[in-house]
Each structure stands twice: as C-alpha cells, then as structure tokens.
Design an enzyme around this catalytic site. Structure first.
Site, mmCIF file in Angstrom:
data_model
loop_
_atom_site.group_PDB
_atom_site.id
_atom_site.type_symbol
_atom_site.label_atom_id
_atom_site.label_comp_id
_atom_site.label_asym_id
_atom_site.label_seq_id
_atom_site.Cartn_x
_atom_site.Cartn_y
_atom_site.Cartn_z
ATOM 1 N N LYS A 79 0.858 -1.203 0.000
ATOM 2 C CA LYS A 79 0.000 0.000 0.000
ATOM 3 C C LYS A 79 0.881 1.236 0.000
ATOM 4 O O LYS A 79 2.062 1.192 0.389
ATOM 5 C CB LYS A 79 -0.920 0.019 1.225
ATOM 6 C CG LYS A 79 -0.224 0.010 2.609
ATOM 7 C CD LYS A 79 0.177 1.350 3.153
ATOM 8 C CE LYS A 79 0.824 1.241 4.539
ATOM 9 N NZ LYS A 79 1.664 2.373 4.916
ATOM 10 N N ASP A 136 -2.084 -1.502 10.760
ATOM 11 C CA ASP A 136 -2.362 -1.464 9.316
ATOM 12 C C ASP A 136 -3.017 -2.746 8.798
ATOM 13 O O ASP A 136 -3.479 -2.777 7.657
ATOM 14 C CB ASP A 136 -1.042 -1.306 8.533
ATOM 15 C CG ASP A 136 -0.566 0.131 8.491
ATOM 16 O OD1 ASP A 136 -1.296 1.012 8.973
ATOM 17 O OD2 ASP A 136 0.539 0.353 7.972
HETATM 18 O O1 C5P Z 1 0.697 -1.421 14.989
HETATM 19 P P1 C5P Z 1 2.116 -1.523 14.570
HETATM 20 O O2 C5P Z 1 2.849 -2.631 15.279
HETATM 21 O O3 C5P Z 1 2.277 -1.609 13.082
HETATM 22 O O4 C5P Z 1 2.816 -0.155 14.993
HETATM 23 C C1 C5P Z 1 4.205 -0.049 15.197
HETATM 24 C C2 C5P Z 1 4.503 1.112 16.146
HETATM 25 O O5 C5P Z 1 4.170 2.351 15.502
HETATM 26 C C3 C5P Z 1 3.677 1.109 17.400
HETATM 27 O O6 C5P Z 1 4.300 0.374 18.417
HETATM 28 C C4 C5P Z 1 3.588 2.582 17.764
HETATM 29 O O7 C5P Z 1 4.740 2.982 18.455
HETATM 30 C C5 C5P Z 1 3.602 3.270 16.406
HETATM 31 N N1 C5P Z 1 2.238 3.641 15.947
HETATM 32 C C6 C5P Z 1 1.613 4.746 16.525
HETATM 33 N N2 C5P Z 1 0.363 5.115 16.102
HETATM 34 C C7 C5P Z 1 -0.264 4.437 15.106
HETATM 35 C C8 C5P Z 1 0.353 3.323 14.497
HETATM 36 C C9 C5P Z 1 1.616 2.956 14.945
HETATM 37 O O8 C5P Z 1 2.169 5.370 17.438
HETATM 38 N N3 C5P Z 1 -1.484 4.835 14.718
#
Ligand code: C5P
Length: 303
Positions: free
Chosen positions: A12, A140
C-alpha cells in the site's frame, strides 16, 4: 482438501496521512487514505509434516516467531478454538516489498496469512472476527483485508472503503535506509512538544494549547505535504524532500512519503512518463507499478 494455497500480499501507499494527536494507549490518532498497488509479496502455504516453518530467500527476513506471519497463524488457531501451536505448514515467502519502507509489507503478509490459513485449515470465522484478529496483529493489518482506496481512522485500524481513485501509475523509490514506525512517531511527538511520562506507553501528554498546536500543525502540513510524518522523517533524511521534488518536477501529479517511510512515491497518469521518471531515479529499489482497485485487488490476491 487443498494441499497448498498461493496468495499475493499487495503493498500500500498512503495518499495522505494526518496525525491528529496521541492516544491514551500511546498510539497516534490518524486519518489516512490507503491505496493498494500491484507490487506484492507472494506467499505459498504448503501442508508439510513437522513444525510450522517460514522460508524466504532474503536472509534479512525473520523466519521465527517474531514474524507477523507466525503470529497470524497463532491467531487463526485461536479463532478455531484449537489451542495448540501452529504446525504442519511451511510458508514460502517471495519477498518483493522492501521492509521498513512504509509500504505495509509485513502487515499485508499478516492479512494474507489470516485469509490463507482460515481456508487451508477450514476455520469458520466471521468478517468481524477476522477484522478483530487483524487489528490485534498491527494497526495497518485490517486495511489489507479490504484493499483498494480506503480511509483509516483511530490507529489506522478503523477502515472505511472509499470509491476507488482513477487508475494511476506509481513510481516508488525506497532509499537505502529503513525507518522504524515507532521511531517516526517519536520524532513527531518531539516536534510537537509531546512528552511521555517516564517513557511509558500509554502515558502521552500534550504540552501547550491543543487548538494552537493544531493550527500550527495545519500550516506546517501545507509546507510539508500530504503526510504529517514527512517533515520529521525528512529532517533526519533530507533525501526524502529531494525525491518528492524530483518526482513532482518530472510529471507526478502527487508525490509524498508513504506511511512513516522510507519509501517515497509519485502518482502519474501515463505509464511512459512514470517510466521516464523512474529511469532518472533508477536503483535496485525503484518500482513502477499500477494502483489496484478493490475488485482487482481481491481477485488477484488469490493467485
Ligand atoms: O501497529 P504496529 O505494530 O504496526 O505499529 C508499530 C509502532 O508504531 C507502534 O508500536 C507505535 O509505536 C507506532 N504507531 C503509533 N500510532 C499508530 C500506528 C503505529 O504510534 N497509529
């Protein structure tokens, strides 16, 4: 019963991305427009004897429990009410989507695994259960169950399908470095005077007046493009600004950082113009790929 399933996990880009603030759980409140592109990983799930295995030709790709494919397999078993650990399947990954690039490769692999293993293991799940499992794997991941053009709210995990944008050609340039999503959001916090008490997750506090910050954020956004993370990433990696400018100068009608980077993309109406721009920026991690609408994304996902 099928012995194996091959699925495509599409990448994406984020056509835009607004960071609206920090949430009590430490994540950031977002408003973003996701768009599928044809660049994809290819995952082949084969029934084998022995433990669950992930294979990939790229030695940098983790093949242990830390991989979201493994965690997605555990989620499918949990949904099946079987408590045992994943076994009896080897997943071969043809890794085409660069890691730490903001193109969602890991999240797309996870969503593809949820779809493939529910089929292979014949696990009956509702759409709501699948979306819930996806959100638990990463912010995501729910988007990748949807595909096409879609709006993401909350952590990016509350997804609303939009009418697909007009087809376009996308030049994606992934610089040599990767960007950790966590780190990019921490840079955004620092730039907006946000501190976390004791560095603890979920203890975000906004300093200064909210309204004023937002207004300032809006004018900064005007300068920094459609992605609020672009300015803070470009501050550490000035090549990002250069790439956005080059793509725009050479015919892109929209160019931006994708997600938290490091990938930069440009959208073009004509393939030949996209290819000419890509030649200028040619490198091992430059791609020319079409956008995918939701229908094609779903049809092509089952390879
Ligand atoms: O959800 P995911 O593991 O992909 O996100 C990785 C990191 O990115 C999270 O631990 C967080 O620190 C940050 N993040 C965030 N806000 C979001 C998505 C991700 O702070 N909406």
């Amino acid at each position: 019963m099928p012995r194996g399933i091959t699925v495509r996990a599409f990448a994406k880009i984020n056509l835009d991305l607004q960071v609206l603030g920090i949430r009590p759980d430490g994540y950031h409140e977002l408003r973003t427009t996701f768009q599928s592109v044809a660049l994809s990983d290819v995952l082949t799930f084969t029934k084998t004897r022995g433990p669950f295995r992930i294979e990939c030709d790229d030695p940098a790709f983790p093949t242990d429990r830390s991989n979201l494919i493994w965690k997605a397999a555990e989620r499918v078993l949990r949904l099946s009410r079987r408590r045992d650990i994943p076994a009896g399947v080897t997943v071969h990954v043809e890794k085409n989507i660069p890691m730490q690039s903001g193109l969602g490769g890991g999240s797309s692999d996870a969503a593809a695994t949820l779809r493939a293993l529910t089929l292979l293991w014949r696990v009956k799940v509702s759409d709501a259960e699948l979306r819930h499992a996806a959100a638990a794997l990463g912010a995501d991941v729910p988007y990748f169950l949807e595909g096409g053009t879609a709006l993401g709210f909350h952590r990016g995990d509350l997804v609303f399908p939009l009418a697909d944008i007009a087809p376009a050609w996308v030049v994606i340039v992934v610089p040599e470095f990767g960007v950790s999503t966590k780190e990019a959001f921490a840079w955004w916090d620092a730039a907006h005077g946000l501190v976390r008490r004791d560095g603890q997750k979920g203890r975000g506090r906004r300093e200064g007046q909210d309204g004023r910050d937002r207004l300032e954020g809006r004018s900064r956004r005007h300068e920094a493009g459609a992605n609020d993370l672009q300015a803070v990433v470009a501050k550490r990696h000035p090549i990002v600004t250069k790439l956005v400018r080059t793509l725009t100068t050479h015919g892109a009608f929209h160019a931006s950082l994708s997600g938290s980077g490091s990938a930069v993309f440009g959208l073009f109406r004509r393939r030949s113009v996209a290819q000419a721009a890509a030649r200028l920026l040619s490198g091992p991690r430059t791609f020319v790929t079409p956008t995918l609408d939701r229908k094609r994304c779903r049809r092509l996902a089952a390879k």
